[in-house]
Design a protein around this motif. Structure first.
Motif, mmCIF file in Angstrom:
data_model
loop_
_atom_site.group_PDB
_atom_site.id
_atom_site.type_symbol
_atom_site.label_atom_id
_atom_site.label_comp_id
_atom_site.label_asym_id
_atom_site.label_seq_id
_atom_site.Cartn_x
_atom_site.Cartn_y
_atom_site.Cartn_z
ATOM 1 N N TRP A 141 0.857 -1.191 0.000
ATOM 2 C CA TRP A 141 0.000 0.000 0.000
ATOM 3 C C TRP A 141 0.887 1.233 0.000
ATOM 4 O O TRP A 141 1.837 1.322 0.788
ATOM 5 C CB TRP A 141 -0.882 0.000 1.244
ATOM 6 N N GLY A 143 0.306 5.505 0.025
ATOM 7 C CA GLY A 143 -0.588 6.649 0.067
ATOM 8 C C GLY A 143 0.215 7.936 0.016
ATOM 9 O O GLY A 143 1.349 7.988 0.484
ATOM 10 N N GLU A 168 -3.434 4.992 -2.736
ATOM 11 C CA GLU A 168 -4.509 5.850 -2.250
ATOM 12 C C GLU A 168 -4.001 7.285 -2.152
ATOM 13 O O GLU A 168 -2.878 7.522 -1.695
ATOM 14 C CB GLU A 168 -4.967 5.360 -0.881
ATOM 15 N N PHE A 170 -4.757 11.416 -0.956
ATOM 16 C CA PHE A 170 -5.455 12.247 0.020
ATOM 17 C C PHE A 170 -5.349 13.694 -0.439
ATOM 18 O O PHE A 170 -4.318 14.095 -0.991
ATOM 19 C CB PHE A 170 -4.797 12.116 1.397
ATOM 20 N N ALA A 182 -7.330 10.196 10.103
ATOM 21 C CA ALA A 182 -7.891 9.546 8.903
ATOM 22 C C ALA A 182 -6.834 8.717 8.183
ATOM 23 O O ALA A 182 -7.100 7.593 7.752
ATOM 24 C CB ALA A 182 -8.476 10.601 7.962
ATOM 25 N N VAL A 183 -5.624 9.263 8.082
ATOM 26 C CA VAL A 183 -4.529 8.529 7.444
ATOM 27 C C VAL A 183 -4.191 7.289 8.277
ATOM 28 O O VAL A 183 -4.002 6.191 7.735
ATOM 29 C CB VAL A 183 -3.298 9.444 7.274
ATOM 30 N N GLU A 185 -6.143 5.573 10.168
ATOM 31 C CA GLU A 185 -7.199 4.578 9.969
ATOM 32 C C GLU A 185 -7.053 3.847 8.645
ATOM 33 O O GLU A 185 -7.281 2.637 8.567
ATOM 34 C CB GLU A 185 -8.572 5.250 10.060
ATOM 35 N N ARG A 186 -6.647 4.548 7.588
ATOM 36 C CA ARG A 186 -6.486 3.905 6.273
ATOM 37 C C ARG A 186 -5.318 2.924 6.283
ATOM 38 O O ARG A 186 -5.416 1.822 5.757
ATOM 39 C CB ARG A 186 -6.287 4.954 5.168
ATOM 40 N N ALA A 189 -6.287 -0.074 8.378
ATOM 41 C CA ALA A 189 -7.229 -0.960 7.679
ATOM 42 C C ALA A 189 -6.489 -1.876 6.711
ATOM 43 O O ALA A 189 -6.777 -3.071 6.629
ATOM 44 C CB ALA A 189 -8.280 -0.133 6.944
ATOM 45 N N PHE A 190 -5.511 -1.309 5.986
ATOM 46 C CA PHE A 190 -4.709 -2.129 5.075
ATOM 47 C C PHE A 190 -3.943 -3.205 5.861
ATOM 48 O O PHE A 190 -3.912 -4.371 5.483
ATOM 49 C CB PHE A 190 -3.744 -1.256 4.273
#
Length: 195
Positions: A141, A143, A168, A170, A182-183, A185-186, A189-190
């Motif tokens: 992942w 971002g 991803e 932002f 928020a970052v 959490e992303r 989640a990954f």
């Protein structure tokens, strides 16, 4: 989540904080550039650690003496080795310079997941991070902020996309002001899906 301070065994002085619930897996988190104030207490690293489910512990560490990316890669590899001796599944994450370190180490070490937030395309010693991405043999992942003018994370994201990794974006600059949770959490989640 309870924390423990410890030293990572190896040839360099690496100090770490382990946030643990005696989880099934662990995420090793690489801080941003130490010459620009990057430490294991970086807000993006702590946001990720805070967002992880209880079944995944988090090891955040500080690099040993500055070594232009070479020693810092050694530090991350030592932290992964320490984690692999204690956990069945190990993920690796980094932000900015730490993202470049994490991806380069993931290309050379066995990990179960690799994630990078706004990774640099080159380390200070000239190491090409984007070229190493294709050698990462784990869920991947990347971002980055669409307004990031500090690093060339887009180049690394393109390499991750070509390698079949998740990318991803932002609406943010390099530091993700006001978006750390928020970052976190992303990324969490990954990691939760991958470990």
């Amino acid at each position: 989540m309870p924390t423990e301070r410890l030293a990572i065994p190896g040839s360099r002085d690496v100090r770490a904080t382990l946030a643990c619930e005696n989880g099934e897996g662990i995420l090793v988190a690489c801080p941003p550039h130490p010459r620009h104030g990057g430490t294991r207490h970086d807000g993006r690293l702590t946001a990720v650690a805070d967002a992880l489910p209880n079944r995944i512990d988090c090891l955040r560490f500080d690099y040993g003496p500055w070594d232009q990316g070479r020693g810092e890669r050694t530090d991350a590899a030592s932290a992964c080795s320490w984690a692999a001796e204690r956990y069945d599944r190990v993920g690796l994450f980094g932000y900015s310079f730490g993202g470049g370190v994490a991806l380069r180490v993931a290309a050379e070490t066995t990990v179960d997941a690799a994630a990078a937030l706004s990774p640099v395309a080159h380390l200070d010693d000239g190491t090409d991070v984007a070229a190493a991405v294709a050698r990462v043999d784990a869920p991947l992942w990347v971002g980055y902020g669409t307004r990031d003018t500090t690093v060339d994370a887009g180049r690394v994201a393109e390499a991750a996309d070509e390698a079949g990794g998740a990318v991803e974006t932002f609406a943010a600059d390099h530091v993700f002001v006001g978006q750390e949770a928020a970052v976190g959490e992303r990324v969490a989640a990954f990691v939760d899906d991958s470990l």
